[in-house]
Design a protein around this motif. Sequence first.
Motif, mmCIF file in Angstrom:
data_model
loop_
_atom_site.group_PDB
_atom_site.id
_atom_site.type_symbol
_atom_site.label_atom_id
_atom_site.label_comp_id
_atom_site.label_asym_id
_atom_site.label_seq_id
_atom_site.Cartn_x
_atom_site.Cartn_y
_atom_site.Cartn_z
ATOM 1 N N SER A 1 1.104 3.752 -3.148
ATOM 2 C CA SER A 1 0.592 5.126 -3.010
ATOM 3 C C SER A 1 1.641 6.146 -3.437
ATOM 4 C CB SER A 1 0.164 5.384 -1.559
ATOM 5 O OG SER A 1 -1.024 4.674 -1.264
ATOM 6 N N PRO B 1 0.802 -1.234 0.000
ATOM 7 C CA PRO B 1 0.000 0.000 0.000
ATOM 8 C C PRO B 1 0.832 1.281 0.000
ATOM 9 C CG PRO B 1 -0.869 -1.592 1.573
ATOM 10 C CD PRO B 1 0.441 -2.138 1.103
ATOM 11 N N THR B 2 1.900 1.313 0.817
ATOM 12 C CA THR B 2 2.699 2.545 0.903
ATOM 13 C C THR B 2 3.472 2.789 -0.384
ATOM 14 O OG1 THR B 2 2.944 2.210 3.290
ATOM 15 C CG2 THR B 2 4.450 3.774 2.237
ATOM 16 N N ILE C 1 -6.141 2.365 -4.119
ATOM 17 C CA ILE C 1 -4.838 2.927 -3.753
ATOM 18 C C ILE C 1 -4.967 4.443 -3.678
ATOM 19 C CG2 ILE C 1 -2.428 3.219 -4.464
ATOM 20 C CD1 ILE C 1 -2.658 0.459 -5.805
ATOM 21 N N LYS C 2 -4.637 4.996 -2.535
ATOM 22 C CA LYS C 2 -4.813 6.425 -2.300
ATOM 23 C C LYS C 2 -3.557 7.194 -2.705
ATOM 24 C CE LYS C 2 -8.741 5.328 -0.488
ATOM 25 N NZ LYS C 2 -9.946 5.470 -1.329
ATOM 26 N N THR C 3 -3.721 8.479 -2.936
ATOM 27 C CA THR C 3 -2.575 9.359 -3.192
ATOM 28 C C THR C 3 -2.294 10.194 -1.945
ATOM 29 O OG1 THR C 3 -4.026 11.048 -4.122
ATOM 30 C CG2 THR C 3 -3.004 9.511 -5.670
ATOM 31 N N LYS D 1 1.600 6.093 -7.240
ATOM 32 C CA LYS D 1 0.417 6.760 -7.781
ATOM 33 C C LYS D 1 0.502 8.271 -7.577
ATOM 34 C CE LYS D 1 -4.620 6.329 -7.920
ATOM 35 N NZ LYS D 1 -5.793 5.584 -7.404
ATOM 36 N N THR D 2 1.042 8.694 -6.435
ATOM 37 C CA THR D 2 1.170 10.130 -6.166
ATOM 38 C C THR D 2 2.128 10.788 -7.147
ATOM 39 O OG1 THR D 2 0.740 9.731 -3.811
ATOM 40 C CG2 THR D 2 1.751 11.829 -4.407
#
Length: 535
Positions: free
Chosen positions: A426, A422-423, A479-481, A429-430
Amino acid sequence: MIKLESIENLKSIVDVVDVVGNYLQLKKKGSNFTAPCPFHSEKTPSFVVSPTKQIYHCFGCGATGDAIKFIMEYEKLSYPEAIEKLASMYNFQLEYTKNRNFVNFNILEKLNSFYKQNLIHNQTAFNYLKDRGLKDNIIEKFGLGYAPSSNEQLNFINQAKLPMNEIIELGAFAKGEKGIYARLIERITFPIFSTNNKIIAFGGRTISNHPAKYINYSNTKIFNKSKTFYGLNFARDKILRKKEIIIVEGYMDVIMLHQAGYTNAVATLGTALTNEHLPLLNKLNAKVIVAYDGDNAGINAAIKASTLLAQNGFEGGAVLFKDGLDPADMIKNGEDLTSIFQNNTPFIEFVIKETINKFNLKNPHQKEEAFNEVKNFILSLNPIVQDDIANFASQIMQIPKNLFKIRNNNLKKITINKKIDPTEASIIKTIYENRHYLNEIVEYLSPEIFTYHSEELKILYQEEFDNPILYDIVLNEDIKTFEYESLREAIKNILIRYYEKELQQIRFSTLSFEEKAYKSRVLREKIKNLKKGIL
């Protein structure tokens, strides 16, 4: 209505041999190709396709025309319908009235002439190519050049009176926050050709220690890197004659292989072989040899390529170059690669063996992981071969064959899902969505620091934003930014984790006491600064 300029653009990238070869089994005869005529009944082939003239002609019934006429006659289509059919085959975006204007292919030819002249006058770039072992004739054959500063390129464009809007459309320049800039700056240039020898894009290799060693143009209306093989325009005839294609990782590998006589070598633009390459390989109807570096990135790329080719029924095998060498290095050292290519490992066998090699089979947990990966791979293959392959895998892994549970009457293709951290995901993706972060982050976050997504980070640093390998992350809504400060915090945590792991390894290493003490002190200082918030 379809614009005439659009039709001419389409014609310029179409190869009549490719088009007719989609419908007929062509055989090479001299400089042409022959087949039984599809428009009348005959026993002796009198239908000829000419790659130099870009036409077909039947000496029996008199049928004659170009690629468009062939589709019209064969599929009984009107002229506009045949144009649209042909455009879909080449993934070409047709232009209709009130759309964009005609794009002049000569622009890239003129730009390449400028790059070639600059190579002659840049001793550093020229010496690099000579040091890699390239001869003058091969540099000329592949049209290598050198892209100077952005300002120098702008001066040339202005002096040559080339239209900037078309240059941007073709990918040579781009618009940014600070204005218009050249895509390739202070790089050796590699023109990328269509199969009919028109320049459709460029790639570049830095000689100024830029972290992105190689970059390619982004996709344009005439260039799709996921559907293009570098060097195919030079290799096509040999591939068709030998019925064999060698796929390597990079520009230099292709060029050095051609220099050494392996003129059936091509490269993907980036290490990934994708589903989009398969139609082109199908047209070539040749045995495929995948030949990659023996480092972790090369092994993983070879496994992915071999998996894809095995699942789609291609004949051939894989080769890994050991000892940190690539084909270009080996050829420069005078090594003969013929036996290496001949002794390739068949795709299915290669995938199973290399998948197993990633795990310690003495560890029960890792053996289970290896078994699941191998089983999923076997289940993704043609049901006809699954039983035999399961037998082969069970012998290597010393696992009873019945555990693979091969049932030929109820098989579905199973996708092997890569673990997503996840990290790391992210961060990827960011950066993808905030590309202006790249220049800062590349200073302190190198790809090897990532545990699971080093390949994706490397692709970002190479600015290959259209690479399909990124899509599992950037298109995943789960998946978050990060905001900027959260991004820095995440990177700090990853660096701390990485340095602490390095510190642990040093303790149990065979280094001398002095070396251990020095390296440990350096790492502790880095960790201390990171915990203080200093990147």
